[in-house]
Write an enzyme that holds these catalytic residues in place. Structure first.
Site, PDB file in Angstrom:
ATOM      1  CE  LYS A 168      41.828  41.735  40.300  1.00 25.04           C
ATOM      2  NZ  LYS A 168      40.576  42.441  39.953  1.00 25.04           N
TER       3      LYS A 168
ATOM      4  NE  ARG B 165      40.009  45.974  38.574  1.00 23.03           N
ATOM      5  CZ  ARG B 165      40.033  45.147  37.528  1.00 23.03           C
ATOM      6  NH1 ARG B 165      39.111  45.225  36.585  1.00 23.03           N
ATOM      7  NH2 ARG B 165      40.971  44.220  37.436  1.00 23.03           N
TER       8      ARG B 165
ATOM      9  CB  ALA C 104      36.228  40.716  26.000  1.00 18.07           C
TER      10      ALA C 104
ATOM     11  CB  SER D  48      37.286  48.586  30.454  1.00 19.42           C
ATOM     12  OG  SER D  48      37.667  48.261  31.771  1.00 19.42           O
TER      13      SER D  48
END
Lengths: 351, 351
Positions: free
Chosen positions: B70, B113, B250, B322
């Site tokens: 991506k 997502r 972050a 995450s």
């Protein structure tokens, strides 16, 4: 939502010609030298060691307002599945907005820009009167390297081709190469009779396979290596003074084509210092302490711009370590996109 | 030449729903834990510090036979040009052959997502009876984080929203969010009356903006941070025992959302240890020696698989850092491609 153009392999092939690609790749090199371009770190992954890998090369051409990437996968088993071993694509985006400009098949871009790199190395570093080109490797890159070098060097009279694994393959390559060069590379110049005839003359030379790499090396003025070799094919003691090398094949850890001892006394030039030292032909010499990173004379862009002299004498051995950089792909792909847009070639999809 | 499918933003949006994406992202996390997936190094480049950057995240899902990347560009000035600030695409390739499967707009994949990640953090780490969600940030991710968390947590009664720069923006967000959630996320479930009604109940709760982040923190059971902040917004002394954090914002050097002192005593989970330590919320705590890399309890996939317990007591403070990994994008994009192929959506182009 953004419309962008997708161009297939046949169309990319049709839109590219070697003369233009040589100019484009020179421009990429000089933009880099002028700090109008930057390379991002290369991503490399082996799916199965020695069988399948992929890399992602990316960068930014400030001077051309584009950035983007090329992803190329290599799958050794693909031909047995009726698929090409190399599969990939180039994606070009506008660096002022991040909006995709287009994408295309990576294979023709890679072949053309890699051929151009070998020829550019010879143009700026070989003795101008060089007559004898030795091509190590008779694979898919060979005709591209030969064509580019015949375009940049006026006096080549003989091309010797060596395949370390198969003399027969080298011989078969030589038997058809002249016609192949004419059909594949000269067609775009038919509109320009003078250029066409000049190039027709240039390719009308001797092509011979050899199984004696030592003797071929001893006679060569220019040696281009374009193989996936993992050990040196050419030893230092065979190389005559004044020889120029364009080393094309080594682009990852483990690959090597020429004796690392050559680097100790040669004038060494590269496309990108970091990449050359990490994955190029230069890597082994630096690792073994035969060449300090600081002893690399310059990146090739500096020679093209006249900032750094190439060879200093007819006796110098010069090496151009071309690892292949994203900037070559991006500038070539951007040219393809402009041509395709003008000519209405490709599929316009929306993201 | 290879045909492959290109899917635009609206179609990707239409093909994705949050319930499926939560399942897909959980699968990506567990495949990683089972060594059926690997992340390649992230490429990051700033075109203009604080104004424009891009990253390339790539990886391989062995378990799903895909690899890809991506690329997302962020251009702060884009909105003034009537362009979205985030522009990007996901490309999925067959990892057995390197042949491209398809590509699509990156924005809806990223939003879905990333929302799912926040909700999954809460699902496996928050107290199951959690009633009060505090969302720090009212930007483009906010509704995705809320929807995913309402899907994974059954007892949420109140969502408080804080925007460090503008109470008004948080208030405006809260005024419309319930309807927005219904229109944007619930439509795909109309065929399933029971699920639809359940979710309609879940979103029918109180949404309130706050300008008092200390008091909101003191009352929260779950805190999700989804901002581009570069300094801590939430201080350790405000946080009550039992609080869960899903830290989403972050994802690069310099970004930080919560007091690094929280990491010294919290149970810390991440999506990917390397990425969390290099670019995530965990980075500052590790740099300052408040948390050793080895003190990260586990990657979230291990908790999902039941190999590592999440929280050990109602008093634990848990943190899920995450950073966003390529595997989330690839598995989601592959699902979109399968759906698009089945339904004949998108443009088939040739490479």
């Amino acid at each position: 939502m953004f419309p962008f153009r997708v161009i297939d392999q046949a169309s990319v092939q049709q839109l590219l010609d070697m003369k233009n690609v040589i100019e484009l790749v020179e421009r990429a090199y000089t933009l880099k030298e002028q700090n109008e371009a930057s390379l991002f770190p290369m991503v490399f992954h082996e799916f199965a060691p020695g069988k399948a890998d992929m890399d992602i090369k990316s960068g930014h051409l400030t001077g051309a307002n584009i950035f983007g990437l090329k992803l190329v996968g290599w799958y050794g088993d693909n031909p047995s599945k009726n698929l090409p071993a190399l599969v990939g694509f180039v994606m070009v985006l506008d660096s002022n907005t991040g909006v995709p400009k287009g994408m295309m098949s990576g294979e023709p871009v890679t072949l053309m820009r890699t051929g151009a790199a070998g020829g550019i190395g010879a143009k700026y570093l070989a003795r101008p009167e060089s007559e004898h080109l030795l091509l190590v490797g008779s694979g898919h890159l060979a005709s591209y390297e030969i064509m580019a070098t015949l375009m940049t060097m006026k006096h080549i009279k003989k091309v010797t081709v060596y395949n370390a694994n198969s003399y027969e393959k080298a011989a078969a390559f030589c038997a058809t190469v002249k016609n192949h060069l004419k059909e594949k590379f000269l067609a775009p110049y038919k509109y320009d009779q003078e250029l066409y005839n000049t190039l027709l003359d240039r390719i009308d030379i001797e092509y011979a396979a050899t199984d004696d790499i030592r003797s071929a090396t001893e006679q060569a003025d220019i040696i281009i290596t374009a193989t996936p070799s993992r050990k040196p094919i050419i030893m230092k003691e065979w190389v005559k003074p004044g020889t120029h090398f364009s080393c094309i094949g080594a682009d990852m850890e483990g690959k090597q084509e020429i004796d690392e001892q050559l680097f100790a006394s040669a004038r060494v030039f590269v496309d990108d210092v970091t990449q050359a030292v990490n994955v190029g032909e230069t890597k082994v010499a630096v690792k073994k302490g035969l060449l300090a990173k600081e002893e690399i004379v310059a990146e090739i862009g500096s020679v093209i711009l006249g900032k750094t002299p190439g060879r200093l004498s007819d006796q110098d051995i010069t090496i151009y370590d071309s690892t292949g950089i994203a900037l070559q792909d991006l500038i070539t792909a951007d040219y393809v996109l402009a041509q395709a847009q003008e000519k209405g070639i490709g599929t316009v999809a929306t993201l």
